[in-house]
Design a protein around this motif. Structure first.
Motif, mmCIF file in Angstrom:
data_model
loop_
_atom_site.group_PDB
_atom_site.id
_atom_site.type_symbol
_atom_site.label_atom_id
_atom_site.label_comp_id
_atom_site.label_asym_id
_atom_site.label_seq_id
_atom_site.Cartn_x
_atom_site.Cartn_y
_atom_site.Cartn_z
ATOM 1 N N LEU A 101 0.830 -1.196 0.000
ATOM 2 C CA LEU A 101 0.000 0.000 0.000
ATOM 3 C C LEU A 101 0.869 1.253 0.000
ATOM 4 N N ASN A 102 0.391 2.291 -0.666
ATOM 5 C CA ASN A 102 1.083 3.580 -0.666
ATOM 6 C C ASN A 102 0.849 4.246 0.690
ATOM 7 N N PRO A 103 1.900 4.492 1.470
ATOM 8 C CA PRO A 103 1.702 4.998 2.836
ATOM 9 C C PRO A 103 1.167 6.425 2.912
ATOM 10 N N VAL A 104 1.252 7.183 1.812
ATOM 11 C CA VAL A 104 0.812 8.587 1.861
ATOM 12 C C VAL A 104 -0.524 8.786 1.147
ATOM 13 N N MET A 105 -1.153 7.693 0.725
ATOM 14 C CA MET A 105 -2.468 7.790 0.094
ATOM 15 C C MET A 105 -3.510 7.117 0.980
ATOM 16 N N GLY A 108 -8.961 4.434 0.911
ATOM 17 C CA GLY A 108 -10.150 4.494 0.067
ATOM 18 C C GLY A 108 -9.813 4.808 -1.374
ATOM 19 N N TRP A 109 -8.914 5.749 -1.580
ATOM 20 C CA TRP A 109 -8.536 6.108 -2.944
ATOM 21 C C TRP A 109 -7.807 4.955 -3.617
ATOM 22 N N GLN A 110 -6.991 4.242 -2.852
ATOM 23 C CA GLN A 110 -6.280 3.104 -3.432
ATOM 24 C C GLN A 110 -7.248 1.996 -3.839
ATOM 25 N N ILE A 111 -8.314 1.822 -3.071
ATOM 26 C CA ILE A 111 -9.326 0.819 -3.415
ATOM 27 C C ILE A 111 -10.130 1.257 -4.635
ATOM 28 N N MET A 112 -10.405 2.540 -4.749
ATOM 29 C CA MET A 112 -11.227 3.061 -5.835
ATOM 30 C C MET A 112 -10.514 3.053 -7.189
ATOM 31 N N GLN A 113 -9.196 3.167 -7.179
ATOM 32 C CA GLN A 113 -8.458 3.363 -8.424
ATOM 33 C C GLN A 113 -8.750 2.354 -9.530
ATOM 34 N N PRO A 114 -8.819 1.025 -9.220
ATOM 35 C CA PRO A 114 -9.106 0.084 -10.316
ATOM 36 C C PRO A 114 -10.414 0.364 -11.043
ATOM 37 N N LEU A 115 -11.388 0.959 -10.331
ATOM 38 C CA LEU A 115 -12.656 1.297 -10.962
ATOM 39 C C LEU A 115 -12.578 2.640 -11.682
ATOM 40 N N TYR A 148 -5.347 6.226 6.647
ATOM 41 C CA TYR A 148 -4.099 5.862 5.978
ATOM 42 C C TYR A 148 -3.690 4.446 6.379
ATOM 43 N N PRO A 149 -2.847 3.783 5.582
ATOM 44 C CA PRO A 149 -2.465 2.396 5.887
ATOM 45 C C PRO A 149 -1.905 2.195 7.289
#
Length: 294
Positions: A101-105, A108-115, A148-149
């Motif tokens: 996981l990107n520690p500075v993102m 939720g945004w990391q989960i949303m990105q593939p969509l 955050y992560p």
């Protein structure tokens, strides 16, 4: 059964000092639709390289042979086609959820990105992401969606990684040592979660692991690799009951048991491989005595 993933004659090489070094040598592997296949072997046997070759994640790798996902040939395919199957055709769960996981993102945004990158609106992607996190057992998912992560435990981070891998509803889930960094109780929870999600969605699963105890309780079929080659493949019950290859016997025989005599030295893989130079028909008693029961 319909073959979802078909790997045939796979060879993978990396640049060497003088010439390319081949690390995977002619691997054949099939993951049927809806089946869970475990790819096992010691560290360095070529398991992860084989799995990563499906999504072509190593730019320095030279891949030869055939990899077909849902009938689409990926070896030699245009980069656009390969990018298109990442996430929607096949999702990938890495072994260390913290470094995945990107520690500075925000998670939720990391989960949303593939969509989002596939044209889904941010509002819909957020709603689907929250619903999926809730389904995966994250308490108060709506409030935690913007955390955050570092605000999650190891087990919760792995749930986030699983959400990223499956939110685009891939036909194939590749899980590369998904429980290595977790304690035993959380391992069981994550594996049960993967099992439920795979059954609900009818996904094929390729599980990469060196832990045969995990394989016994999770997989339908097992493929054993050594030195970049497949040495044995069989349904899980058949392989545990009567392993045919000396290396497989060694892997099973090296598993410690709670009822073992602590004064007796554990059998090593080398004990089997050095004893049997070729595959023979000897009984699999050592594996039955020292191996793990399903």
């Amino acid at each position: 059964m319909t073959a979802l993933l078909e790997i045939s004659g796979l060879r993978v090489s990396y640049p060497g000092v003088d010439e390319p070094v081949e690390v995977v040598h002619g691997v054949d592997l099939v993951v049927p639709q809806g089946r869970k296949v475990a790819l096992v072997g010691e560290s360095g046997s070529g398991k992860s390289v084989t799995a990563r070759s499906v999504l072509q994640l190593d730019p320095d790798a030279t891949i030869a042979g055939s990899i077909r996902l849902g009938g689409q040939e990926l070896v030699g395919a245009a980069p656009k086609i390969v990018r298109g199957i990442r996430g929607s055709g096949a999702g990938l769960v890495f072994q260390d959820p913290l470094t995945s996981l990107n520690p500075v993102m925000r998670i939720g945004w990391q989960i949303m990105q593939p969509l989002v990158i596939r044209g889904v609106s941010k509002k819909e992607a957020r709603e689907r992401g929250i619903a999926l996190l809730d389904r995966l057992g994250v308490v108060n998912a709506a409030a935690r969606f913007d955390d955050y992560p570092h605000q999650f435990s190891g087990g919760m981070r792995q749930r986030v990684v699983i959400a990223i891998a499956i939110i685009a509803e891939p036909a194939l889930l590749i899980a590369d040592e998904p429980t290595t960094a977790l304690d035993v109780q959380v391992q069981a929870q994550v594996l049960e979660l993967l099992h439920e999600v795979a059954d609900e969605r009818g996904m094929g699963v390729l599980l990469i692991t060196h832990d045969l105890a995990i394989v016994a309780g999770f997989a339908d079929d097992v493929v054993v690799m050594r030195h970049g080659e497949v040495v044995e493949s069989a349904p899980v019950d058949e392989l545990f009951a009567a392993p045919k290859h000396p290396y497989t016997r060694g892997l099973l025989g090296a598993i410690p048991r709670l009822d073992s005599d602590p004064s007796v030295r554990l059998t090593s893989v080398a004990d089997y491989v050095d004893t049997f130079e070729t595959v023979d028909d000897e009984p699999a008693a050592p594996a039955a005595e020292n191996g793990a029961a399903r």
